[in-house]
Design a protein around this motif. Structure first.
Motif, short mmCIF file in Angstrom:
data_model
loop_
_atom_site.label_atom_id
_atom_site.label_comp_id
_atom_site.label_asym_id
_atom_site.label_seq_id
_atom_site.Cartn_x
_atom_site.Cartn_y
_atom_site.Cartn_z
N ASN A 45 2.22 -30.50 40.76
CA ASN A 45 3.16 -29.71 41.31
C ASN A 45 2.35 -29.00 42.17
OD1 ASN A 45 4.33 -30.90 38.70
ND2 ASN A 45 5.89 -29.15 39.04
N CYS A 58 16.74 -25.22 38.11
CA CYS A 58 16.28 -25.90 39.44
C CYS A 58 17.31 -25.59 40.37
CB CYS A 58 14.60 -26.60 38.96
SG CYS A 58 13.67 -27.14 40.25
N CYS A 92 8.97 -27.62 45.81
CA CYS A 92 9.10 -27.13 44.05
C CYS A 92 8.09 -24.88 44.73
CB CYS A 92 7.80 -27.73 43.37
SG CYS A 92 7.47 -27.12 42.27
N CYS A 137 6.09 -21.71 37.33
CA CYS A 137 6.93 -21.89 38.04
C CYS A 137 8.58 -21.00 38.00
CB CYS A 137 7.36 -23.37 36.88
SG CYS A 137 9.36 -23.78 37.02
N GLU A 143 4.62 -24.65 31.09
CA GLU A 143 4.95 -24.31 32.24
C GLU A 143 5.63 -22.44 31.50
OE1 GLU A 143 7.00 -25.97 35.47
OE2 GLU A 143 6.03 -27.30 35.23
#
Ligand code: 13P
Ligand code: SF4
Length: 310
Positions: free
Chosen positions: A113, A258, A85, A170, A198
């Protein structure tokens, strides 16, 4: 008989007493083979409570690491070793130590995260579903909030405490801008727009609600609008459309993909089970330290539930 990968996965799962967990952003086939599909908070709890010897975690590394911290008696497998991530990678344990030096005695709240080493330096963990509750539960008028500054700004809007933020994002949600929201709203007028916290603050402002991935399902069911626009990773479309059949579910922008969440395919789930790879290993010393903030988060969740239920 022909080789059917789904049957083989089911067989191995029973043979090895394994449970398959998948995040809401996983590809459709993986969501469908999983025993549980959920957001980060739900999966952390389910992994801990599951009566299994092996957890196959279809998601990204920090999620599997959280399961390994909470369930040391289970073998936790991450089917694709390099499913990471980029948000978690924006901060290292040394950065947290430096922050604590600059702001002594200010508690550190860390978004789930993040790496296990970063958690080990933290006082509390949170997910997108409980970040506001966690911050508000702390007996301090200042809080260091890491690593997502957009989620931090969202929490700042819902607390009287002063948050000290880390400049992490992110890469997927931060790509979306207000123009993207206006464009999609113009195509689907009379729609309900749900984003993940996010997203940038101005994007959150342009949407109807910001919430965790699983809460999005509830919100999509609740709205009386016939179209629901999601400002989150595109895997959520399948997740919600399956449960909300009478509404059109659309993703706000093709930018919302993602690559790390999309790495895991059925073949990798099969290989993970067959070869028991790749095991997520956390040193006992770090695990014990990282367990404290995670346990505090689960405790706050329990207290909130009791309060709501009272
Ligand atoms: P949730 O905790 O809402 O599932 O989100 C996790 C995540 O990685 C969002 O990008
Ligand atoms: Fe990390 Fe963003 Fe991917 Fe979630 S969507 S795993 S925060 S990069």
């Amino acid at each position: 008989m022909a080789f059917d990968i789904r049957n083989e996965i089911e067989k191995l799962k029973k043979e090895k007493n394994a449970v398959i967990l998948a995040h809401n952003y996983q590809v459709k086939e993986v969501q469908e083979i999983a025993d549980f599909v959920g957001d980060s908070f739900e999966l952390a709890k389910i992994g801990k409570e599951a009566d299994a010897e092996i957890i196959v975690f279809c998601g990204v590394r920090f999620m599997a690491e959280s399961a390994a911290i909470l369930s040391p008696e289970k073998k936790v497998l991450l089917p694709v070793e390099d499913a990471g991530c980029p948000l978690a990678d924006t901060i290292k344990a040394e950065d947290v130590k430096a922050l604590k030096k600059s702001y002594p005695r200010i508690p550190v709240v860390t978004y789930i995260n993040s790496s296990v080493e970063v958690k080990a330096e933290s006082d509390y963990c949170c997910t997108s579903s409980n970040a506001v509750d966690v911050v508000n539960s702390i007996d301090s008028d200042k809080v260091i909030f890491i690593p997502d500054s957009n989620l931090g700004s969202f929490v700042q809007e819902h607390t009287n405490k002063k948050l000290i933020l880390w400049d992490g994002h992110c890469t997927v949600h931060h790509r979306v801008n207000v123009e993207d929201i206006l464009r999609i709203k113009a195509i689907y007028d009379n729609s309900f727009v749900i984003c993940h916290p996010e997203c940038r603050p101005e994007v959150v402002e342009a949407c109807d609600i910001a919430c965790s991935t699983s809460k999005m399902i509830e919100e999509a069911k609740k709205t009386d609008k016939k179209t629901v626009i999601l400002v989150t990773e595109e895997g959520m479309r399948h997740r919600i459309q399956k449960e909300v059949k009478d509404k059109l579910i659309v993703i706000a922008s093709p930018k919302l993909m993602c690559v790390n969440m999309k790495k895991t395919k059925l073949q990798h789930v099969y290989e993970a089970l067959a070869l028991e790879q790749t095991e997520v290993k956390v040193s006992e010393e770090i695990r014990e330290k990282a367990l404290i903030p995670l346990k505090r988060m689960l405790q706050i969740g329990k207290r909130q539930k009791q309060f709501i239920g009272a």
